[in-house]
Design a protein around this motif. Structure first.
Motif, PDB file in Angstrom:
ATOM      1  N   LYS A   3      14.073   1.511   0.667  1.00 25.33           N
ATOM      2  CA  LYS A   3      13.245   2.345   1.534  1.00 25.33           C
ATOM      3  C   LYS A   3      13.289   1.895   2.977  1.00 25.33           C
ATOM      4  CE  LYS A   3       9.573   3.486  -1.756  1.00 25.33           C
ATOM      5  NZ  LYS A   3       9.908   2.717  -2.952  1.00 25.33           N
ATOM      6  N   GLY A  51      11.099   1.579   8.159  1.00 28.37           N
ATOM      7  CA  GLY A  51      10.786   1.920   6.776  1.00 28.37           C
ATOM      8  C   GLY A  51      10.015   0.780   6.127  1.00 28.37           C
ATOM      9  N   TYR A  52      10.219   0.608   4.829  1.00 28.07           N
ATOM     10  CA  TYR A  52       9.516  -0.468   4.138  1.00 28.07           C
ATOM     11  C   TYR A  52      10.503  -1.479   3.562  1.00 28.07           C
ATOM     12  CZ  TYR A  52       6.924  -3.233   0.884  1.00 28.07           C
ATOM     13  OH  TYR A  52       6.401  -4.314   0.223  1.00 28.07           O
ATOM     14  N   ARG A  58       0.855  -1.187   0.000  1.00 25.74           N
ATOM     15  CA  ARG A  58       0.000   0.000   0.000  1.00 25.74           C
ATOM     16  C   ARG A  58       0.887   1.232   0.000  1.00 25.74           C
ATOM     17  NH1 ARG A  58      -4.149   0.904   4.850  1.00 25.74           N
ATOM     18  NH2 ARG A  58      -2.267   0.445   6.037  1.00 25.74           N
ATOM     19  N   TYR A  59       0.600   2.138  -0.910  1.00 24.96           N
ATOM     20  CA  TYR A  59       1.340   3.398  -1.004  1.00 24.96           C
ATOM     21  C   TYR A  59       0.399   4.536  -0.677  1.00 24.96           C
ATOM     22  CZ  TYR A  59       5.051   0.849  -3.372  1.00 24.96           C
ATOM     23  OH  TYR A  59       6.063  -0.026  -3.668  1.00 24.96           O
ATOM     24  N   VAL A  60       0.770   5.385   0.278  1.00 18.95           N
ATOM     25  CA  VAL A  60      -0.092   6.493   0.665  1.00 18.95           C
ATOM     26  C   VAL A  60       0.724   7.781   0.661  1.00 18.95           C
ATOM     27  CG1 VAL A  60      -1.510   7.445   2.518  1.00 18.95           C
ATOM     28  CG2 VAL A  60      -1.511   4.988   2.105  1.00 18.95           C
ATOM     29  N   ALA A 102      -3.435   7.559  -2.964  1.00 17.48           N
ATOM     30  CA  ALA A 102      -3.002   6.295  -2.367  1.00 17.48           C
ATOM     31  C   ALA A 102      -3.487   5.164  -3.249  1.00 17.48           C
ATOM     32  CB  ALA A 102      -3.571   6.150  -0.955  1.00 17.48           C
ATOM     33  N   PHE A 103      -2.759   4.053  -3.209  1.00 16.56           N
ATOM     34  CA  PHE A 103      -3.128   2.934  -4.082  1.00 16.56           C
ATOM     35  C   PHE A 103      -2.435   1.684  -3.579  1.00 16.56           C
ATOM     36  CE2 PHE A 103       1.060   3.217  -5.943  1.00 16.56           C
ATOM     37  CZ  PHE A 103       1.367   4.563  -5.842  1.00 16.56           C
ATOM     38  N   PHE A 104      -2.875   0.580  -4.147  1.00 22.71           N
ATOM     39  CA  PHE A 104      -2.273  -0.715  -3.796  1.00 22.71           C
ATOM     40  C   PHE A 104      -1.492  -1.249  -4.990  1.00 22.71           C
ATOM     41  CE2 PHE A 104      -4.346  -1.269   0.197  1.00 22.71           C
ATOM     42  CZ  PHE A 104      -5.598  -0.693   0.078  1.00 22.71           C
ATOM     43  N   VAL A 144       4.823   3.474   2.783  1.00 25.26           N
ATOM     44  CA  VAL A 144       4.586   2.158   2.194  1.00 25.26           C
ATOM     45  C   VAL A 144       4.456   1.135   3.306  1.00 25.26           C
ATOM     46  CG1 VAL A 144       5.378   0.530   0.439  1.00 25.26           C
ATOM     47  CG2 VAL A 144       6.149   2.902   0.366  1.00 25.26           C
ATOM     48  N   PRO A 157      -8.446   4.999   2.429  1.00 23.47           N
ATOM     49  CA  PRO A 157      -7.943   5.987   1.473  1.00 23.47           C
ATOM     50  C   PRO A 157      -7.409   5.401   0.169  1.00 23.47           C
ATOM     51  CG  PRO A 157      -7.215   6.561   3.661  1.00 23.47           C
ATOM     52  CD  PRO A 157      -7.934   5.264   3.787  1.00 23.47           C
ATOM     53  N   ALA A 158      -6.791   4.232   0.212  1.00 25.48           N
ATOM     54  CA  ALA A 158      -6.172   3.728  -1.005  1.00 25.48           C
ATOM     55  C   ALA A 158      -7.139   3.002  -1.919  1.00 25.48           C
ATOM     56  CB  ALA A 158      -5.011   2.801  -0.639  1.00 25.48           C
ATOM     57  N   ARG A 159      -8.383   2.810  -1.463  1.00 26.43           N
ATOM     58  CA  ARG A 159      -9.330   2.051  -2.282  1.00 26.43           C
ATOM     59  C   ARG A 159      -9.883   2.928  -3.390  1.00 26.43           C
ATOM     60  NH1 ARG A 159     -11.610  -1.884   2.219  1.00 26.43           N
ATOM     61  NH2 ARG A 159     -10.056  -3.443   1.672  1.00 26.43           N
ATOM     62  N   PRO A 160      -9.888   2.427  -4.624  1.00 23.04           N
ATOM     63  CA  PRO A 160     -10.423   3.236  -5.730  1.00 23.04           C
ATOM     64  C   PRO A 160     -11.886   3.580  -5.495  1.00 23.04           C
ATOM     65  CG  PRO A 160      -9.463   1.171  -6.539  1.00 23.04           C
ATOM     66  CD  PRO A 160      -9.409   1.106  -5.066  1.00 23.04           C
TER      67      PRO A 160
END
Lengths: 294, 264, 389
Positions: C343, C9-10, A116-118, A160-162, A128, B128-131
């Motif tokens: 990262k 971090g990631y 997940r990236y926000v 944000a997206f996956f 992330v 938030p990340a959900r389309p």
């Protein structure tokens, strides 16, 4: 009398000489035979080396369908597509993969996973997280459930997206290059596979993969990774992750078939691959990647 | 020629000191043993298709798939064909919620989800990340009939969860379908909040059994911009007089809900 | 129980279990000692520097006893050690590991042959002068030959020279290959460098020289024999020179990473300034390299002699041995603590007991020296026999 003694001595000497010569002859001949035997044995071994035998077998087998009689790997060129604009991060794929392939049910061994990236307002770099994150592990609860927590619900989020990740089944896989024994290899249909009966567990391949797609199964002492559910795709089924994805994020198909879902995805979109600079030429094509996706 | 060279070679070997010739013999023996052992140890299918054990490929291909796929389930569970395949959850495979095929019914029934909140929010919790195209709810703001023990199944049929195809809750189940008149087209706007049978939901009062007179009166008030519900004012303004009349007749015809009023 | 690494971090979920642990730190350390000790013996056996005669055979035995234990950390580490022979019978020619297997086998045989030739005259004498089981042992070792004629010795010396000459690229290839394994791995920026094989090689030579120095001083103390100061000085000068070059190379490599500033460099810099600071700058570079360089420089400048010189040399050697161990640690573990995502950073959890642990690493480190002690008794490298090479 001396004369007789002389003759006797000479006869004795002759006998001795003959004996020595015979001995020498036997000695030499046996050594020579031994040498010849060694040479012949080695020569025949090299002539009948497993490599040569394999060549003959391969030629004979070319007519037959391989690996199964219903599935000919020379007829397919598999590829995978991921449209990250559709992914809702439900993680049904992660769960399904673990069930289908009997993967270790903890937060450290994944054949496929989702990141997940926000981007928060006012920040240039994404936050992330994925399944090894302690908050996500807490949200998931016991029993190998996988879940993203909702830590950003009260934040001001820009975008944000996956991004689902997995083995990219590269065309020039670094992991195959470094395997010392030939336990991991690229099949002719494009799938990169692992022979668990041959792997010695050195984990060189785990190091070599730039995508972190490979892992080591401590209990079995072998390395493992996504196989595009080879046991399913050779039977005309989809990989388990594609099967359960509810949003059509994940697609799979044959590049030889222009109507396959992945061919259509590539035709209709600008696609990217992860880390193209690695030179591995991955075969998982992404739509909707972002600058911070690594 | 060969024999001559070999003889010379043997002469040379003979001339060497014993320890050297024995050493060479040892090395030669070691190499031979190594090569022989190698040819015995290599798997016969190796090198056939490349630098790997060719037998591994059919072995990998032979494993039995675990997930059977929804087509397989529907083979026996025919009743699911109608509501599931045509509904919004046609994209959710049976085994996602019910677990992998275990060999039911011989090996017991398929798993039935117990904690629906936990299951449904997996996909439908607003994040938030959900389309945006994904239907999402904020749990705390969702109109559950019972806020103490929220349960998705009360209103949503898991196999076809769109609200238009709501589950009929217990209180109005006794009505026979053919005694009801067809709802007018405009009723589609009402049932989201007032229930499919006009039985009322949460704060929204029941309409079933309301006199046509009262109904029309209320609607005209809303239409004029009066009343304490902004939503109703908005809705009323979209309705024509004919719509209101038709709705009034329809709701008057519906059976009033049984004594228990829906909890606030 | 698999130890899971904590991280900031990631990092990719699969990275949370670090694949190569402390045994893979010990392994290049041991091969480095092998290559370095062999280099010391080649000073005398190949380059004919008489100065190093007192330690030449000790160095050979050291190289041999450590080499015989080199497979140990690997076999313990492997998931299926019983299948390790597969890399010898079906070696994947594109894999550095597979080719290394052949280098290692070749070098081991070569080293055994060289030791055999070097110690043959001594063994023949020992065979003559002993009885019973001992005599059988020495007779067998000499292949039941007691030929010490001038002709035999001439042939021996030719073999020895050939083996020693082939041995140098062989030993260096053996260890350079390990540097190549890391340097060629494009997936990790901390490792990917053209300089890696050379860095590994020179730090190996340095560790080997240091080890031979320490063993020489130690065995002389135990045997109450005099230390040949010119030999020790020669070793110290070699150590000093090679160490300075090694420091330059390692500094260059790090400078390259920072200067090029490729993607992920922020994480590397954060790592080096943070978790790695003590192990890298203070212990490896500072105390482990710069201090011995200065110390030895001073010893050379003031032409220090006598007991102080021996003490100074020993301290320098011990510091260098520590330096090289930390270098291996910082490369192997450090590289895995920097995530492939660029990262995040992980922390390697090293357990006290278990498969890959402090205990198992210590056993693997100590075992070669137990073998060395036995070999020194069986094949004393310092007894001047008649006609020794």
């Amino acid at each position: 009398m001396n004369g007789q003694g002389d003759i006797n001595r000479r006869v004795e000497l002759k006998k001795d000489k003959k004996r020595t010569q015979r001995r020498e002859f036997l000695c030499n001949t046996s050594k020579a035979l031994a040498g010849l035997g060694v040479a012949a044995g080695t020569g025949s071994l090299l002539a009948n080396s497993p490599e040569k035998k394999a060549d003959k077998a391969a030629m004979a087998a070319k007519a037959a369908s391989f690996p199964t009689k219903d599935y000919d790997w020379t007829k397919h060129r598999w590829a995978y597509g991921i449209d990250t604009t559709k992914c809702i991060g439900c993680l049904r794929c992660v769960k399904a993969c673990k069930v289908e392939n009997n993967v270790v049910g903890d937060a450290n061994h994944f054949r496929t996973w989702v990141e997940r990236y926000v981007y928060l307002e006012g920040e240039d770099h994404a936050h992330v997280d994925s399944h090894a994150d302690s908050q996500n592990i807490a949200a998931a609860g016991p029993g190998a459930e996988y879940r993203f927590d909702n830590r950003y619900k009260d934040e001001k989020v820009n975008r944000a997206f996956f991004v689902p990740k997995m083995c990219n089944h590269c065309e020039r896989p670094a992991c195959v290059q470094v395997c010392p024994v030939g336990a991991t290899f690229r099949a002719e249909d494009g799938t990169v596979l692992i022979d668990h009966d041959y792997c010695i567990g050195c984990r060189y391949c785990v190091q070599a993969c730039p995508y972190g797609a490979r892992f080591f199964i401590e209990e079995e002492g072998v390395s493992d990774k996504c196989t595009w559910c080879y046991h399913r795709i050779t039977k005309g089924l989809n990989p388990a992750c594609v099967e359960v994805c509810p949003t059509g994020t994940r697609v799979f198909g044959d590049l030889n078939d222009p109507e396959s879902p992945v061919s259509k995805l590539i035709k209709d979109n600008r696609v990217q691959v992860l880390k193209p600079e690695s030179g591995n030429a991955p075969m998982c094509f992404y739509v909707g990647l972002d600058k911070d996706v690594s | 020629m060969g024999f001559g060279a070999f003889a010379n070679f043997m002469q040379m070997i003979k001339k060497l000191p014993k320890h050297i010739s024995r050493l060479l013999l040892l090395i030669g023996l070691f190499l031979v043993v190594a090569l022989v052992t190698r040819s015995f140890l290599i798997d016969p299918s190796f090198y056939q298709h490349g630098h790997f054990r060719a037998d591994a490929v059919p072995e990998l291909a032979a494993a039995e798939p675990v997930y059977k796929g929804s087509g397989f389930c529907i083979g026996c569970h025919e009743q699911r064909k109608t509501d599931w395949s045509a509904g919004a959850h046609a994209v959710v495979q049976c085994e996602v919620c019910h677990g992998k095929y275990l060999g039911c019914p011989e090996n017991g029934k398929a798993m039935l989800p117990v904690n629906t909140i936990r299951l449904c929010t997996m996909c439908h919790e607003a994040m938030p990340a959900r389309p945006a195209q994904q239907p999402q709810i904020v749990l705390a703001e969702h109109p559950f009939p019972d806020q103490e023990k929220p349960e998705c199944k009360t209103c949503h049929n898991p196999h076809s969860p769109t609200v238009e195809e709501l589950r009929e809750s217990e209180p109005v189940a006794v009505v026979a379908a053919d005694t009801l008149s067809e709802p007018p087209a405009a009723a589609s706007k009402c049932l989201k909040c007032h229930g499919k049978m006009g039985q009322g939901r949460r704060n929204n009062p029941p309409l079933a059994g309301l006199s046509a007179e009262k109904f029309t009166e209320l609607m005209n008030q809303f239409k004029a911009g009066l009343g304490d519900s902004k939503a109703m004012i908005r809705y009323a303004k979209t309705l024509s007089d004919e719509d209101i009349a038709a709705l009034a007749r329809y709701y008057e015809s519906l059976p009033a809900p049984l004594p228990e009023p829906p909890p606030e | 129980m698999t130890e899971v690494a904590t991280f900031t971090g990631y990092v990719y979920p699969n990275e949370t279990i670090i694949p190569w642990g402390v045994l893979i730190v010990i392994y290049p350390y041991l091969t480095g000692l092998v290559a370095g000790a062999f280099t010391v013996s080649s000073f005398y056996h190949v380059f004919g520097m008489q100065q190093f005669k007192p330690v030449a055979r000790l160095a050979l035995l050291t190289s041999l006893s450590v080499m015989l234990f080199v497979p140990m950390p690997l076999l313990i580490h492997l998931g299926h050690p019983e299948r390790s022979y597969l890399s010898m019978i079906t070696p994947h020619l594109t894999s550095a590991f597979a080719m290394f297997g052949f280098f290692a086998a070749f070098y081991t045989i070569l080293l055994m042959l060289e030791c055999w030739f070097v110690f043959r005259p001594g063994n023949v004498e020992r065979a003559r002068n002993s009885s019973g089981l001992k005599r059988t042992f020495y007779r067998a070792i000499t292949l039941w030959s007691d030929d010490l004629s001038p002709r035999a010795r001439l042939i021996d010396s030719k073999w020895l020279l050939t083996l020693a000459i082939i041995g140098i690229p062989s030993a260096h290839g053996l260890h350079g290959y390990i540097g190549f394994v890391y340097g060629s791995l494009k997936a990790r920026h901390w490792w990917e460098s053209d300089l890696m094989p050379i860095i590994f090689l020179f730090s190996a030579i340095v560790s080997g020289i240091a080890l031979v120095m320490v063993l020489y001083v130690l065995t002389s103390r135990i045997r109450r024999t005099a230390i040949d100061h010119s030999c020790l000085k020669g070793l110290m000068m070699a150590l000093w020179g090679f160490l300075m070059f090694t420091v330059v190379l390692e500094g260059l490599e790090f400078a390259n990473i920072v200067y090029k500033g490729k993607e992920g460099v922020d994480m590397i810099i954060a790592y080096v300034q943070g978790p790695l600071f003590w192990r890298y700058f203070i212990l490896q570079f500072g105390i482990g390299a710069l201090v011995p360089v200065f110390l030895m420089g001073i010893m050379v400048a003031i032409n220090l002699k006598g007991r102080a010189f021996v003490i100074g040399s020993t301290i320098s050697s011990l510091l260098v041995l520590m330096n090289v161990l930390f270098m291996r640690w910082n490369v192997v573990i450090g590289g895995q603590e920097i995530s492939k995502t660029g990262k995040g950073l992980l922390t390697y959890p090293m357990p006290l007991f278990g498969h890959e642990s402090i205990v198992s690493a210590s056993i693997v480190l100590i075992a070669p020296f137990i073998l060395l002690a036995i070999l020194l008794k069986l094949f004393p490298p310092w007894v001047e026999q008649s006609g020794d090479t």
